[in-house]
Design a protein around this motif. Sequence first.
Motif, short mmCIF file in Angstrom:
data_model
loop_
_atom_site.label_atom_id
_atom_site.label_comp_id
_atom_site.label_asym_id
_atom_site.label_seq_id
_atom_site.Cartn_x
_atom_site.Cartn_y
_atom_site.Cartn_z
N ARG A 26 42.23 49.22 -7.15
CA ARG A 26 43.15 49.98 -6.51
C ARG A 26 42.47 50.75 -5.15
N PHE A 27 41.10 51.02 -5.16
CA PHE A 27 40.45 51.10 -4.25
C PHE A 27 40.19 50.42 -3.21
N LYS B 105 43.66 50.17 -1.44
CA LYS B 105 43.94 51.36 -0.41
C LYS B 105 43.27 50.89 0.81
N VAL C 76 41.57 61.33 -0.66
CA VAL C 76 41.96 60.22 -1.05
C VAL C 76 41.74 59.93 -2.60
N VAL C 77 40.50 59.77 -2.91
CA VAL C 77 40.21 59.31 -3.99
C VAL C 77 40.55 60.16 -5.12
N GLU D 277 42.93 62.17 -5.11
CA GLU D 277 44.52 62.16 -5.27
C GLU D 277 44.71 60.78 -6.03
N MET D 278 44.12 59.73 -6.04
CA MET D 278 44.37 58.51 -6.48
C MET D 278 43.88 58.46 -8.16
N THR E 16 48.97 57.31 -10.78
CA THR E 16 47.41 57.75 -10.54
C THR E 16 46.67 57.00 -11.57
#
Length: 153
Positions: free
Chosen positions: A24-25, A28, A83-84, A86-87, A100
Motif C-alpha cells: 500500500r505504501f 501510494k 499521508v501515512v 491517513e492511510m 484504511t
Amino acid sequence: MQRTLVLLKPDCVQRRLMGEVISRFEAKGLEIVAMKMIRITPELSRQHYAEHVEKPFYRGLEAFITSAPVLAMAIEGLEVIRVVREMLGATSGLKAAAGTIRGDYSSSRQMNLVHASDGEEAASRELKLYFSEEEFCEFDSVMTPFMRAGDES
C-alpha cells in the motif's frame, strides 16, 4: 520531503500482513529508505513510548510490542507523516474507515497492526531510536516523474 517511522507491529508480522501493508505504501508512491526486522526490548519500548510509561495501560503495551518481531521502516514522501497516518486510519480498527489499513485488517485498539510517527518532532526522535544515519538508503526513483509533477517536490 518528509521522513517518518513506521513499525509493522507484532500482530502484523504474526498475521503475515507485512507484504499487504508495504504494498500500500509503495502503491501510494512513498519511498522506503530503510527497513529492518527487530525484536523491541523493554528498554527500547520505554524509550519509544516514554510519554506512556507511567500510565496504567503501559504494561500491556510493553508486553505486546516485545512479544514478537516488528518490521521498522523509514518512509519518505511529500507530507508523508500526514499521508501515512491517513492511510492507517483511526487507532482502533473498530473505528477505522474501510479502505484504511486498520479499517481493512484490524478489529482492536491495541492490536492495530502499525505504528506511525504523529509529527515531525516525533518522527525525528523515533527514527533515531531505530536507525543510524548509515542505514538510510536514499536514491532517485525512476518512478518519481510518473508519481508527481516536478513542481511538487
